[in-house]
Design a protein around this motif. Structure first.
Motif, short mmCIF file in Angstrom:
data_model
loop_
_atom_site.label_atom_id
_atom_site.label_comp_id
_atom_site.label_asym_id
_atom_site.label_seq_id
_atom_site.Cartn_x
_atom_site.Cartn_y
_atom_site.Cartn_z
N TRP A 139 6.00 -23.57 -0.79
CA TRP A 139 5.68 -22.21 -1.21
C TRP A 139 4.66 -21.63 -0.26
CZ3 TRP A 139 0.87 -20.33 -2.95
CH2 TRP A 139 0.89 -19.04 -3.51
N TRP A 140 4.93 -20.40 0.20
CA TRP A 140 4.03 -19.69 1.09
C TRP A 140 3.63 -18.40 0.38
CZ3 TRP A 140 5.56 -18.43 6.89
CH2 TRP A 140 4.44 -17.91 7.56
N LYS A 141 2.34 -18.19 0.27
CA LYS A 141 1.83 -17.08 -0.52
C LYS A 141 2.16 -15.73 0.07
CE LYS A 141 -2.40 -15.28 -2.66
NZ LYS A 141 -3.85 -15.44 -2.81
N LEU A 142 2.43 -15.65 1.34
CA LEU A 142 2.58 -14.38 2.06
C LEU A 142 3.98 -13.81 1.85
CD1 LEU A 142 1.20 -12.34 3.92
CD2 LEU A 142 1.99 -13.71 5.86
N GLY A 143 4.13 -12.92 0.87
CA GLY A 143 5.42 -12.26 0.69
C GLY A 143 5.76 -12.00 -0.77
N PHE A 144 6.83 -11.21 -0.97
CA PHE A 144 7.34 -10.92 -2.30
C PHE A 144 8.71 -10.28 -2.16
CE2 PHE A 144 5.12 -7.15 -0.89
CZ PHE A 144 5.83 -6.07 -1.39
N GLY A 145 9.40 -10.06 -3.27
CA GLY A 145 10.70 -9.41 -3.24
C GLY A 145 10.59 -7.95 -3.62
N LEU A 146 11.56 -7.14 -3.19
CA LEU A 146 11.58 -5.72 -3.53
C LEU A 146 13.01 -5.19 -3.46
CD1 LEU A 146 12.06 -4.30 -0.56
CD2 LEU A 146 9.60 -4.44 -0.38
N HIS A 147 13.16 -3.93 -3.89
CA HIS A 147 14.43 -3.22 -3.78
C HIS A 147 14.42 -2.50 -2.44
CE1 HIS A 147 17.70 -0.46 -4.51
NE2 HIS A 147 17.87 -0.87 -5.76
N PRO A 148 15.17 -2.96 -1.45
CA PRO A 148 15.01 -2.44 -0.09
C PRO A 148 15.41 -0.98 0.10
CG PRO A 148 16.89 -3.92 -0.21
CD PRO A 148 16.17 -4.04 -1.51
N LEU A 149 16.47 -0.53 -0.57
CA LEU A 149 16.89 0.85 -0.37
C LEU A 149 15.95 1.82 -1.08
CD1 LEU A 149 18.85 2.74 0.97
CD2 LEU A 149 20.42 2.43 -0.95
N ARG A 150 15.41 1.43 -2.21
CA ARG A 150 14.39 2.28 -2.84
C ARG A 150 13.18 2.44 -1.93
NH1 ARG A 150 13.90 0.30 -9.15
NH2 ARG A 150 16.08 0.61 -9.74
N PHE A 151 12.83 1.37 -1.23
CA PHE A 151 11.71 1.46 -0.31
C PHE A 151 12.03 2.40 0.84
CE2 PHE A 151 9.23 -0.71 3.27
CZ PHE A 151 8.08 0.02 3.01
N ALA A 152 13.23 2.29 1.41
CA ALA A 152 13.62 3.18 2.51
C ALA A 152 13.62 4.64 2.06
CB ALA A 152 15.00 2.78 3.04
N HIS A 193 0.83 -1.21 0.00
CA HIS A 193 0.00 0.00 0.00
C HIS A 193 0.86 1.26 0.00
CE1 HIS A 193 -3.13 2.87 1.00
NE2 HIS A 193 -2.40 3.26 2.04
N LEU A 194 1.90 1.29 0.83
CA LEU A 194 2.76 2.45 0.89
C LEU A 194 3.43 2.70 -0.46
CD1 LEU A 194 4.44 1.92 4.38
CD2 LEU A 194 2.90 3.79 3.76
N ALA A 195 3.92 1.62 -1.08
CA ALA A 195 4.58 1.77 -2.37
C ALA A 195 3.63 2.31 -3.43
CB ALA A 195 5.17 0.43 -2.81
N GLU A 196 2.41 1.81 -3.44
CA GLU A 196 1.45 2.24 -4.45
C GLU A 196 0.94 3.65 -4.17
OE1 GLU A 196 -1.55 -0.74 -4.45
OE2 GLU A 196 -0.23 -2.31 -5.25
N SER A 197 0.56 3.93 -2.93
CA SER A 197 -0.04 5.22 -2.62
C SER A 197 0.96 6.36 -2.66
CB SER A 197 -0.72 5.17 -1.24
OG SER A 197 0.24 4.94 -0.22
N GLU A 198 2.23 6.07 -2.39
CA GLU A 198 3.25 7.12 -2.38
C GLU A 198 4.16 7.05 -3.61
OE1 GLU A 198 3.31 9.58 -0.49
OE2 GLU A 198 2.02 9.00 1.21
N ASN A 199 3.75 6.25 -4.59
CA ASN A 199 4.44 6.19 -5.88
C ASN A 199 5.93 5.85 -5.72
OD1 ASN A 199 4.51 6.34 -8.71
ND2 ASN A 199 5.12 8.50 -8.68
N MET A 200 6.21 4.77 -4.99
CA MET A 200 7.58 4.30 -4.80
C MET A 200 7.91 3.22 -5.83
SD MET A 200 7.62 3.72 -0.69
CE MET A 200 6.76 4.82 0.44
N ASP A 201 9.03 3.37 -6.48
CA ASP A 201 9.49 2.37 -7.44
C ASP A 201 10.35 1.34 -6.71
OD1 ASP A 201 10.30 0.88 -9.60
OD2 ASP A 201 11.73 2.39 -10.34
N ILE A 202 9.69 0.36 -6.07
CA ILE A 202 10.41 -0.62 -5.24
C ILE A 202 10.73 -1.90 -5.99
CG2 ILE A 202 9.42 0.29 -3.12
CD1 ILE A 202 7.55 -2.16 -3.08
N ALA A 203 10.42 -1.97 -7.30
CA ALA A 203 10.71 -3.15 -8.11
C ALA A 203 10.14 -4.42 -7.49
CB ALA A 203 12.21 -3.30 -8.35
N PRO A 204 8.83 -4.49 -7.25
CA PRO A 204 8.25 -5.70 -6.65
C PRO A 204 8.44 -6.90 -7.55
CG PRO A 204 6.53 -4.28 -7.53
CD PRO A 204 7.81 -3.51 -7.62
#
Length: 459
Positions: free
Chosen positions: A203-216, A136-147
């Protein structure tokens, strides 16, 4: 409560009895792939002069940035954040980018035994909320976190551990109502990847990968837009309290605040505040990244997944193919933090990557870096306010899984301060206090013993 006046240099915050001083020095390059690809730094100028605010935050990682963002945006509270290095310089900018549960070293079964099924489910519900909060934070604040990916894989590194995954999957389904799927070795080899240490997976559905420093950095931009004041390269060297006001001293300034949040996780300073002395155990984690793999090289290991992966070793390996085709491979190790130790760990990870994935044994490594995972004595996070001083809040101890948990914790701390949440709203699994380690000066020796034990049980 009065915190003693302890004048000293900022370097004295991190005693050499734990790790080499270079691990805590922002002037030493991290050297991460994330730094190279994160875009514009959001740190800005350091804190200067004398200022006052309602809430001061020590620590500019996910927890502190999320708390600053939610305090300013949701509650219109005057907040000022101080970070010793650049914003996101600690674990928030160095981790593997696994946005996944859960921030504890307790097994699911032990969690249920200690806290009961209802509390265990309440805890895991917070982890579902935490993962969705990041999205939600990435989408609402337009963060390019490379999900990247949908869920993540636990891979059995030998036949015995697949049986453990079967038990874990059953607990997740029956007790926690989670969406998981077991796959035998042949299916994983055909649909996920194959390697020398692959004996099936879950496999566990809860989770995904991202670019951590872009998120910070995205959190930092969002917090500033909301009105929070953020200052990097501003270590807190002294912390005093007088007549109900906290005084935080930095090399260039003095910050006064009615309330303080400590959000320093594995980089928590020693002897800054007596209630936190000896309460955390930083554990070294190391990562290498290769040059982009070719289609032929990926096919040689039949790599077919975008999901992050971790194996079942106690001294686990965690790995993923990044969006540009590079292979990221991480693992625990080193108890000194010296430059020589860094060279050894880089060579060790490079060798082990080639043993686990033989087709990639000769692929050049372009980046190596390291940082701290934060452990606690009771093997779970600590969130709350000090019982002896309810104006001091804290949230730390994510045990290597803070990408989702830390922003959620920051939001909860903001709600606690704003009066929209109470201590009872913190699941027992995550509720403080932070317990001091017995004989804190021996913490690295405890770690060395644990690493030897884990190495032997991984054989």
């Amino acid at each position: 409560m009065s915190v003693p006046h302890r004048p000293r240099s900022s370097a004295a915050l991190y005693p050499s009895s734990l790790y080499h001083s270079s691990m805590y020095d922002p002037a030493v390059p991290v050297g991460s792939y994330w730094e190279e690809t994160a875009g514009e730094d959001e740190t800005g100028a350091p804190f200067e002069g004398t200022q006052a605010c309602d809430v001061a935050i020590i620590g500019g990682g996910y927890t502190g940035l999320s708390a600053a963002y939610h305090l300013a945006r949701d509650h219109d509270i005057d907040v000022c954040l101080l970070e010793a290095g650049p914003l996101g310089w600690g674990a928030s900018g160095r981790n593997g980018g696994f946005c996944a549960p859960y921030p504890s070293s307790l097994s699911l079964e032990e969690m249920v035994r200690r806290f009961g099924a209802d509390e265990a489910r309440r805890f895991l519900q917070t982890q579902e909320e935490a993962v969705e909060l990041v999205r939600h934070l990435a989408e609402s604040e337009n963060m390019d976190i490379a999900p990247q990916g949908n869920g993540f894989w636990y891979i059995a590194h030998d036949e015995r551990r697949f049986a453990h995954l079967e038990e874990m999957a059953e607990t997740l389904r029956s007790v926690f109502r989670q969406e998981v799927r077991l796959a035998p070795r042949e299916e994983v080899a055909a649909r996920v990847y194959d390697s020398e240490e692959q004996f099936g997976g879950m496999w566990w559905k809860l989770g995904f990968g991202l670019h951590p420093l872009r998120f910070a950095r995205g959190l930092a931009r969002a917090a500033r837009r909301a009105g929070a004041q953020l200052y990097g390269n501003s270590p807190v060297t002294e912390w005093r309290k007088k007549e109900g006001v906290h005084e935080l001293i930095t090399p260039r300034g003095r910050l006064l605040a009615r309330r303080v949040i400590l959000a320093t996780n594995g980089f928590t300073p020693e002897k800054l505040h007596p209630s936190f002395d000896g309460g955390t155990l930083p554990v070294m984690s190391n990562i290498i990244v290769t040059r982009p793999l070719t289609a032929e090289e990926l096919a040689a290991q039949n790599w077919r997944t975008d999901c992050p992966c971790t194996n079942t070793r106690n001294l686990l390996f965690y790995y993923r193919v990044l969006p540009d085709g590079r292979f990221m491979f991480g693992g625990r190790g080193d108890t000194a933090g010296t430059p020589q130790g860094a060279a050894h760990m880089k060579a060790h990870l490079t060798r082990r990557m080639g043993e686990v994935f033989p087709a990639w044994g000769g692929v050049p490594v372009t980046h190596y870096w390291r940082g701290f995972v934060c452990m606690t004595r009771n093997l779970r996070p600590a969130i709350g306010a000090l019982p002896e001083d309810r104006s001091v809040y804290y949230g730390l101890g994510y045990h290597g899984d803070g990408v989702a948990s830390a922003p959620w914790t920051g939001r909860l701390l903001a709600r606690l301060i704003a009066g929209e949440a109470e201590t009872k709203d913190i699941p027992l699994m995550m509720r403080g206090p932070l317990k001091t380690f017995a004989f804190p000066s021996l913490r690295r020796w405890y770690l060395r013993g644990a690493l030897v034990y884990y190495f032997m049980t991984d054989l």
